[in-house]
Design an enzyme around this catalytic site. Structure first.
Site, PDB file in Angstrom:
ATOM      1  N   LYS A  73       0.851  -1.206   0.000  1.00 31.07           N
ATOM      2  CA  LYS A  73       0.000   0.000   0.000  1.00 31.07           C
ATOM      3  C   LYS A  73       0.882   1.251   0.000  1.00 31.07           C
ATOM      4  CE  LYS A  73      -1.671   1.500   4.072  1.00 31.07           C
ATOM      5  NZ  LYS A  73      -1.289   2.880   4.395  1.00 31.07           N
TER       6      LYS A  73
ATOM      7  N   CYS B  14      -4.645  12.369  12.522  1.00 31.06           N
ATOM      8  CA  CYS B  14      -5.405  11.115  12.419  1.00 31.06           C
ATOM      9  C   CYS B  14      -5.295  10.451  13.797  1.00 31.06           C
ATOM     10  CB  CYS B  14      -4.844  10.230  11.309  1.00 31.06           C
ATOM     11  SG  CYS B  14      -3.316   9.416  11.750  1.00 31.06           S
TER      12      CYS B  14
ATOM     13  N   ARG C 132       0.516  14.280  12.811  1.00 31.44           N
ATOM     14  CA  ARG C 132       0.940  14.042  11.419  1.00 31.44           C
ATOM     15  C   ARG C 132       1.140  15.365  10.641  1.00 31.44           C
ATOM     16  NH1 ARG C 132      -0.775   8.787  10.029  1.00 31.44           N
ATOM     17  NH2 ARG C 132       0.801   8.840   8.393  1.00 31.44           N
TER      18      ARG C 132
END
Ligand code: EPZ
Length: 421
Positions: free
Chosen positions: A22, A117, A122
Site C-alpha cells: 500500500k 489522524c 501528522r
C-alpha cells in the site's frame, strides 16, 4: 459496519500470497501526474486507500483504470484541475503526495491540509519547507495549502536537510525534484523500501537519481518524464502481520512473494521471539520453533523496527514467555490497541511512549473495537490465539490496508468470517 468474528485456537499453515505494498502504491500512483504518458503499475493491491487515491487523481483529470482482477492500475493523461479537496484528503493523508508532482509539472496546487489522524498530529511542515526551498510560494488559507511557482517558472534544485526522517516528505520532494531545474540533494532522507521502489519507477520514467537506498538522494532535474510499467514492491507490513499471525497460533506460513531483506530489523526481533524466518525461492517461510519469548523493541525509521509492525508484535508478545518493552518513537498516539488487548486478558502497562507487556498463558476472546489500521489487525492476531470468540468491530479501518484478510487467514486454517453489518 462490517465486523470480523474469530474463534481462536486453530493452527495456521499453508501459503499466503503477499500483495503489492500500500505504502509503495500510493506514491507510485502520484507519479502519474509527472507525465502525460501512461504509467502502468502491476501487482497492485485492491484496497480502499488505493481507490481513494485513484478517485483523487481522476478528480485532477487523469484517466485512471484499476483492474483488480489483473492487479493493474493504469494512469494516463494530463491534470486539468489542481485542487485536492478536503473531503478526499481527510479520508487519506497520503493524498498530500500529489503536492510535489503538481507543483513540479504544473506550477500550482491547492491541497487540503491533511489534518491529524488517530495515531498522531501528522504535520506536513517538512513537505512544505522543502518545496519552499525549491522556490514554491506556499500560503495556508482556510485549511488549504495554496502553492505555486512564481512567474510560471519551474521549481529549482536545492539542498534539503530533513530535521526528522520522514517517509512521505522524502517521497514528495523526490518526485518534485525530478522535474526541477538543476540538482536537488535530499539529506537525512528516509530509506523505507517503498521509497527505493518509487525511485526505481522514476528512473524508468527517465529521472536521474543517485543514492537510492541511502539517506542522501541526489536528483538531477530533467525537462520531462515518459511513461513506464512498474511492478509494485511486496508489502512488508502485510507479510510481517501474517508472520505474527502464524507464529501466535504455533503455525507455519509461506509468505509468497516476500523478500527477507524487506523486513529490516523486524527479522531479528521475530527470530529472537522464537519465529524462524527462512528465505525460499518463492517467498519467506515463517514458523514457530518452540515457545515465544519476550523481546524488547523500539520503533525506528527503516531499517529499524517498523512502527507499522508495532501493534502486531505487541499482540504476539502478549502470549510470549517473559516480558517485552515496546517503545514507539515515531507517532505520539499509537497504543490504542493496548486497552483492547487488555480486554482480551493481555497484561500491558503503557506509560508515555513505552509499554511493558507481561506474557500470559492464554488470551480470552471478547468483543473489541478497531481504531486504526494496524491496531485493527493486532486484535485479529490476538483473536486467532484467544480462547473463545472475538468480534472486531469497525473493520473499515482494516480494509484500508489489508486485502481480503479474513479470506487469506481462513484459507490458512483460521476459523474467521466477516459479518456484514
Ligand atoms: C508513512 O507515513 C506511512 N504511510 C505510514 O504508514 C508509516 O507509519 C510512516 O510513513 C512511518 O514509516 C504511507 O506511506 C502512506 P512520516 P508518513 O512522514 O509519510 C513526522 C500505515 O499504517 N513528520 O515518515 O506520514 C511525523 O509526525 C501508515 O500504513 C513531521 O514532523 O510518515 C512522524 O512523527 C501509518 N513533519 C514522523 O515524522 C512532516 O512534514 C514520521 O512521519 C512529516 C512527518
Amino acid at each position: 459496519m462490517d465486523r470480523i468474528r474469530i474463534r481462536g485456537g486453530r493452527r495456521l499453515e499453508g501459503r499466503i500470497a503477499i500483495g503489492g505494498a500500500k505504502n509503495a502504491a500510493l506514491p507510485l500512483m502520484a507519479t502519474g501526474l509527472l507525465t502525460h504518458e501512461a504509467v502502468v503499475l502491476t501487482n497492485a493491491p485492491a484496497l480502499s486507500d488505493i481507490a481513494t487515491m485513484g478517485g483523487l487523481l481522476a478528480q485532477h483529470g487523469l484517466r485512471v483504470e484499476h483492474d483488480t482482477a489483473s492487479r493493474r492500475i493504469s494512469l494516463d493523461g494530463a491534470a486539468t484541475d489542481f485542487e485536492a479537496p478536503y473531503d478526499l484528503v481527510r479520508k487519506m493523508r497520503a493524498s498530500v503526495l500529489v503536492l510535489g508532482p503538481l507543483l513540479a509539472r504544473y506550477g500550482q496546487a491547492r491541497v487540503s491540509l491533511p489534518g491529524g489522524c488517530a495515531i498522531g498530529t501528522r504535520p506536513v511542515d517538512l513537505h512544505l519547507k522543502g518545496l519552499e526551498q525549491m522556490g514554491a510560494v506556499i500560503e495556508l488559507d482556510a485549511g488549504y495549502i495554496n502553492a505555486r511557482v512564481p512567474d510560471g517558472g519551474r521549481l529549482k534544485g536545492a539542498r534539503i536537510l530533513f530535521t526528522q526522517v520522514a517517509a512521505g516528505a522524502t517521497e514528495n520532494l523526490l518526485m518534485a525534484a525530478t522535474l526541477a531545474e538543476g540538482t536537488t540533494e535530499l539529506v537525512n532522507a528516509a530509506r523505507e523500501p517503498e521509497i527505493s521502489d518509487l525511485a526505481h519507477c522514476l528512473l524508468s520514467m527517465g529521472a536521474r537519481i543517485e543514492g537510492i537506498g541511502t539517506d542522501r538522494l541526489v536528483i538531477e532535474g530533467v525537462d520531462s518524464l515518459h511513461g513506464t510499467a512498474h511492478p509494485i514492491l511486496p508489502d512488508r507490513i502485510e507479510a510481517g502481520t501474517f508472520a505474527c499471525a502464524g507464529a501466535i497460533t504455533g503455525g507455519e506460513l509461506l509468505l509468497e512473494g516476500m523478500r527477507l531483506d524487506l523486513f529490516g530489523a523486524c527479522t531479528r526481533s521475530l527470530r529472537e521471539a522464537g519465529v524462524e524466518l527462512l528465505e525460499e525461492a518463492d517467498g519467506v517461510r515463517a514458523r514457530r520453533l518452540n515457545g515465544l519469548h519476550g523481546v524488547d523493541v523500539m520503533t525506528e525509521p527503516f531499517p529499524g523496527f517498523a512502527t507499522d509492525m508495532q501493534a502486531q508484535f505487541m499482540a504476539l508478545m502478549a502470549v510470549a514467555e517473559g516480558a517485552s518493552m515496546i517503545t514507539e518513537t515515531i507517532f505520539e498516539n499509537r497504543f490504542m490497541h493496548v486497552p483492547e488487548l487488555t480486554r482480551m486478558g493481555a497484561r500491558i502497562n503503557a506509560h508515555g511512549s513505552s509499554a511493558i507487556v507481561r506474557g500470559v498463558g492464554k488470551l480470552s476472546g471478547a468483543p473489541v473495537m478497531a481504531t486504526d489500521l494496524r491496531a485493527s489487525v493486532s486484535l485479529i492476531i490476538a483473536g486467532l490465539a484467544a480462547e473463545g470468540e472475538t468480534v472486531v468491530n469497525r473493520v473499515y479501518h482494516l480494509d484500508r490496508g489489508y486485502e481480503r484478510v479474513e479470506q487469506k487467514l481462513a484459507a490458512a486454517g483460521a476459523d474467521i468470517e466477516r459479518i456484514a453489518g
